[in-house]
Write a protein that holds these residues in place. Structure first.
Motif, PDB file in Angstrom:
ATOM      1  N   UNK A   6      44.812  22.228  34.415  1.00 41.39           N
ATOM      2  CA  UNK A   6      45.234  21.732  35.716  1.00 41.39           C
ATOM      3  C   UNK A   6      44.562  22.516  36.832  1.00 41.39           C
ATOM      4  N   UNK A   7      44.633  21.936  38.030  1.00 44.63           N
ATOM      5  CA  UNK A   7      44.111  22.591  39.227  1.00 44.63           C
ATOM      6  C   UNK A   7      45.282  22.945  40.129  1.00 44.63           C
ATOM      7  N   UNK A   8      45.398  24.216  40.457  1.00 41.44           N
ATOM      8  CA  UNK A   8      46.470  24.682  41.328  1.00 41.44           C
ATOM      9  C   UNK A   8      45.877  25.167  42.649  1.00 41.44           C
ATOM     10  N   UNK A   9      46.547  24.861  43.735  1.00 39.19           N
ATOM     11  CA  UNK A   9      46.110  25.339  45.058  1.00 39.19           C
ATOM     12  C   UNK A   9      47.248  26.120  45.701  1.00 39.19           C
ATOM     13  N   UNK A  10      46.954  27.330  46.157  1.00 40.58           N
ATOM     14  CA  UNK A  10      47.888  28.104  46.979  1.00 40.58           C
ATOM     15  C   UNK A  10      47.295  28.222  48.371  1.00 40.58           C
ATOM     16  N   UNK A  11      47.957  27.645  49.336  1.00 43.23           N
ATOM     17  CA  UNK A  11      47.422  27.654  50.695  1.00 43.23           C
ATOM     18  C   UNK A  11      48.535  27.927  51.702  1.00 43.23           C
ATOM     19  N   UNK A  12      48.256  27.803  52.977  1.00 43.18           N
ATOM     20  CA  UNK A  12      49.253  28.055  54.015  1.00 43.18           C
ATOM     21  C   UNK A  12      49.016  29.382  54.714  1.00 43.18           C
ATOM     22  N   UNK A  13      49.773  29.593  55.772  1.00 41.10           N
ATOM     23  CA  UNK A  13      49.604  30.767  56.637  1.00 41.10           C
ATOM     24  C   UNK A  13      50.388  31.971  56.124  1.00 41.10           C
ATOM     25  N   UNK A  14      51.330  31.734  55.221  1.00 35.90           N
ATOM     26  CA  UNK A  14      52.236  32.802  54.809  1.00 35.90           C
ATOM     27  C   UNK A  14      51.609  33.759  53.810  1.00 35.90           C
ATOM     28  N   UNK A  15      52.307  34.853  53.568  1.00 34.85           N
ATOM     29  CA  UNK A  15      51.850  35.825  52.597  1.00 34.85           C
ATOM     30  C   UNK A  15      52.139  35.350  51.178  1.00 34.85           C
ATOM     31  N   UNK A  16      51.341  35.814  50.218  1.00 35.51           N
ATOM     32  CA  UNK A  16      51.671  35.553  48.833  1.00 35.51           C
ATOM     33  C   UNK A  16      50.721  34.641  48.087  1.00 35.51           C
ATOM     34  N   UNK A  17      49.648  34.214  48.732  1.00 36.61           N
ATOM     35  CA  UNK A  17      48.726  33.280  48.068  1.00 36.61           C
ATOM     36  C   UNK A  17      47.893  33.997  47.003  1.00 36.61           C
ATOM     37  N   UNK A  18      47.098  34.951  47.435  1.00 34.70           N
ATOM     38  CA  UNK A  18      46.326  35.731  46.458  1.00 34.70           C
ATOM     39  C   UNK A  18      47.272  36.514  45.560  1.00 34.70           C
ATOM     40  N   UNK A  19      48.376  36.966  46.139  1.00 30.80           N
ATOM     41  CA  UNK A  19      49.348  37.751  45.368  1.00 30.80           C
ATOM     42  C   UNK A  19      49.902  36.922  44.220  1.00 30.80           C
ATOM     43  N   UNK A  20      50.234  35.663  44.488  1.00 35.32           N
ATOM     44  CA  UNK A  20      50.722  34.785  43.421  1.00 35.32           C
ATOM     45  C   UNK A  20      49.627  34.531  42.390  1.00 35.32           C
ATOM     46  N   UNK A  21      48.397  34.404  42.849  1.00 36.25           N
ATOM     47  CA  UNK A  21      47.291  34.185  41.908  1.00 36.25           C
ATOM     48  C   UNK A  21      47.143  35.393  40.973  1.00 36.25           C
ATOM     49  N   UNK A  22      47.273  36.591  41.536  1.00 38.76           N
ATOM     50  CA  UNK A  22      47.200  37.785  40.691  1.00 38.76           C
ATOM     51  C   UNK A  22      48.433  37.892  39.789  1.00 38.76           C
TER      52      UNK A  22
ATOM     53  N   UNK B  17      57.074  32.076  43.660  1.00 36.85           N
ATOM     54  CA  UNK B  17      57.953  33.106  44.233  1.00 36.85           C
ATOM     55  C   UNK B  17      58.008  34.339  43.326  1.00 36.85           C
ATOM     56  N   UNK B  18      58.488  34.157  42.115  1.00 40.37           N
ATOM     57  CA  UNK B  18      58.496  35.286  41.169  1.00 40.37           C
ATOM     58  C   UNK B  18      57.064  35.703  40.864  1.00 40.37           C
ATOM     59  N   UNK B  19      56.179  34.726  40.814  1.00 42.49           N
ATOM     60  CA  UNK B  19      54.782  35.024  40.506  1.00 42.49           C
ATOM     61  C   UNK B  19      54.187  35.951  41.558  1.00 42.49           C
ATOM     62  N   UNK B  20      54.472  35.674  42.830  1.00 43.26           N
ATOM     63  CA  UNK B  20      53.982  36.550  43.897  1.00 43.26           C
ATOM     64  C   UNK B  20      54.627  37.931  43.798  1.00 43.26           C
ATOM     65  N   UNK B  21      55.901  37.976  43.430  1.00 40.96           N
ATOM     66  CA  UNK B  21      56.571  39.270  43.284  1.00 40.96           C
ATOM     67  C   UNK B  21      55.907  40.092  42.176  1.00 40.96           C
ATOM     68  N   UNK B  22      55.570  39.430  41.074  1.00 44.03           N
ATOM     69  CA  UNK B  22      54.874  40.146  39.998  1.00 44.03           C
ATOM     70  C   UNK B  22      53.460  40.523  40.428  1.00 44.03           C
ATOM     71  N   UNK B  23      52.835  39.684  41.227  1.00 42.34           N
ATOM     72  CA  UNK B  23      51.521  40.042  41.758  1.00 42.34           C
ATOM     73  C   UNK B  23      51.612  41.281  42.641  1.00 42.34           C
ATOM     74  N   UNK B  24      52.679  41.353  43.407  1.00 41.09           N
ATOM     75  CA  UNK B  24      52.899  42.534  44.257  1.00 41.09           C
ATOM     76  C   UNK B  24      53.140  43.769  43.386  1.00 41.09           C
ATOM     77  N   UNK B  25      53.889  43.584  42.313  1.00 40.87           N
ATOM     78  CA  UNK B  25      54.112  44.689  41.371  1.00 40.87           C
ATOM     79  C   UNK B  25      52.780  45.184  40.809  1.00 40.87           C
ATOM     80  N   UNK B  26      51.909  44.242  40.474  1.00 43.80           N
ATOM     81  CA  UNK B  26      50.587  44.596  39.933  1.00 43.80           C
ATOM     82  C   UNK B  26      49.779  45.381  40.958  1.00 43.80           C
ATOM     83  N   UNK B  27      49.766  44.879  42.198  1.00 45.51           N
ATOM     84  CA  UNK B  27      49.029  45.566  43.273  1.00 45.51           C
ATOM     85  C   UNK B  27      49.567  46.982  43.474  1.00 45.51           C
ATOM     86  N   UNK B  28      50.887  47.108  43.517  1.00 43.12           N
ATOM     87  CA  UNK B  28      51.510  48.419  43.722  1.00 43.12           C
ATOM     88  C   UNK B  28      51.163  49.353  42.565  1.00 43.12           C
TER      89      UNK B  28
END
Lengths: 173, 173
Positions: A6-22, B17-28
């Motif tokens: 599948x193709x997932x897109x995380x966009x928008x002005x808020x925080x958490x896009x790259x963070x969710x990807x990681x 949501x949880x995914x971004x939280x875990x991404x933040x955990x990874x970054x930290x």
């Protein structure tokens, strides 16, 4: 259907896009999936998430940003060349069979800034094998939203930069 | 201000949501920060992100969910007891000085479901030392939004479950 692809897109002005990807990279890594992260417009090791994945065998990360900050509508020739090199690597990763998850971090911004055309990115995305693809960054082009199976808009409700908080290592970067 | 100690909320109907939280955990973790993740309403090792952090020294993860699925307005006494035990652990983590980042995963849902009151959670949050706190889950109570420094709403624009895609190991869980 329960396979990858599948193709997932995380966009928008808020925080958490790259963070969710990681975070997704972490989850996939936890399952033994093979992950490739290609970063557009970013360069250098001074990111907590980059330092983290460098220590995780099974996650490849490559960067195609330059030393300077790119502004929309004012990029240099070499910025576009770097982005194009990133797209070439992305194609390779998407078709090689070596990865289960390919994250094109900030590719939405690379297109928004005019470094890449949306169609050439989609061409690479469509060439994929059984690979989950994640496209991150604000201002995702409509063509990406149309192509995507999953789109999340990170909406900024409240942001600490409003209060003059500086970016903090390990939290913001 | 550049130190730790802010309250972040990830809420909304969308994925990440949880995914971004875990991404933040990874970054930290990549920066050598000490991370504690307390999960409400979740139990078991059958999550890619749980399997991942079990392998990362420096991230503690504790779960306070039960074996069965909890429905809003229909929880059992032991569900509330488990959530309360989680909150006790959260207080400990927030005040111990042992952690730089404490993630209360799905705590918004625990409150929405009536397992915990918003005020007792906020009391724990306010007791923190120099610790960044992340509260995740849909339907965050207004009191959390008021308390937070950063709020991101993950807005669902398009979701593959609409197309009948099953949750896939390493991607959805």
């Amino acid at each position: 259907m329960s396979s990858l692809g599948l193709v997932q897109v995380y966009t928008g002005e808020g925080k958490g896009k790259s963070t969710a990807a990681f975070g997704l990279a972490l989850r996939a890594w936890g399952r033994g999936l093979r992950v490739c992260i290609i970063q557009f417009l970013k360069l250098g090791e001074d990111y907590g998430e980059v330092q983290a994945v460098r220590r995780l065998a099974g996650i490849d990360l490559m960067q195609f940003g330059g030393e300077h900050f790119v502004r929309k509508g004012r990029h240099r020739k070499e910025d576009a060349e770097r982005a194009r090199a990133g797209l070439e690597k992305a194609k390779e990763a998407l078709t090689s069979g070596r990865f289960d998850l390919v994250i094109l971090d900030e590719v939405n911004v690379a297109v928004d800034f005019g470094l890449l055309g949306p169609e050439e990115v989609l061409e690479a995305v469509r060439s994929r094998g059984e690979v989950e693809v994640v496209l991150t960054g604000r201002n995702a082009p409509q063509a990406f939203l149309d192509e995507a199976d999953l789109v999340t808009e990170m909406r900024m409700v409240k942001h600490p930069y409003d209060q003059g908080v500086e970016a903090r290592p390990g939290i913001e970067f």
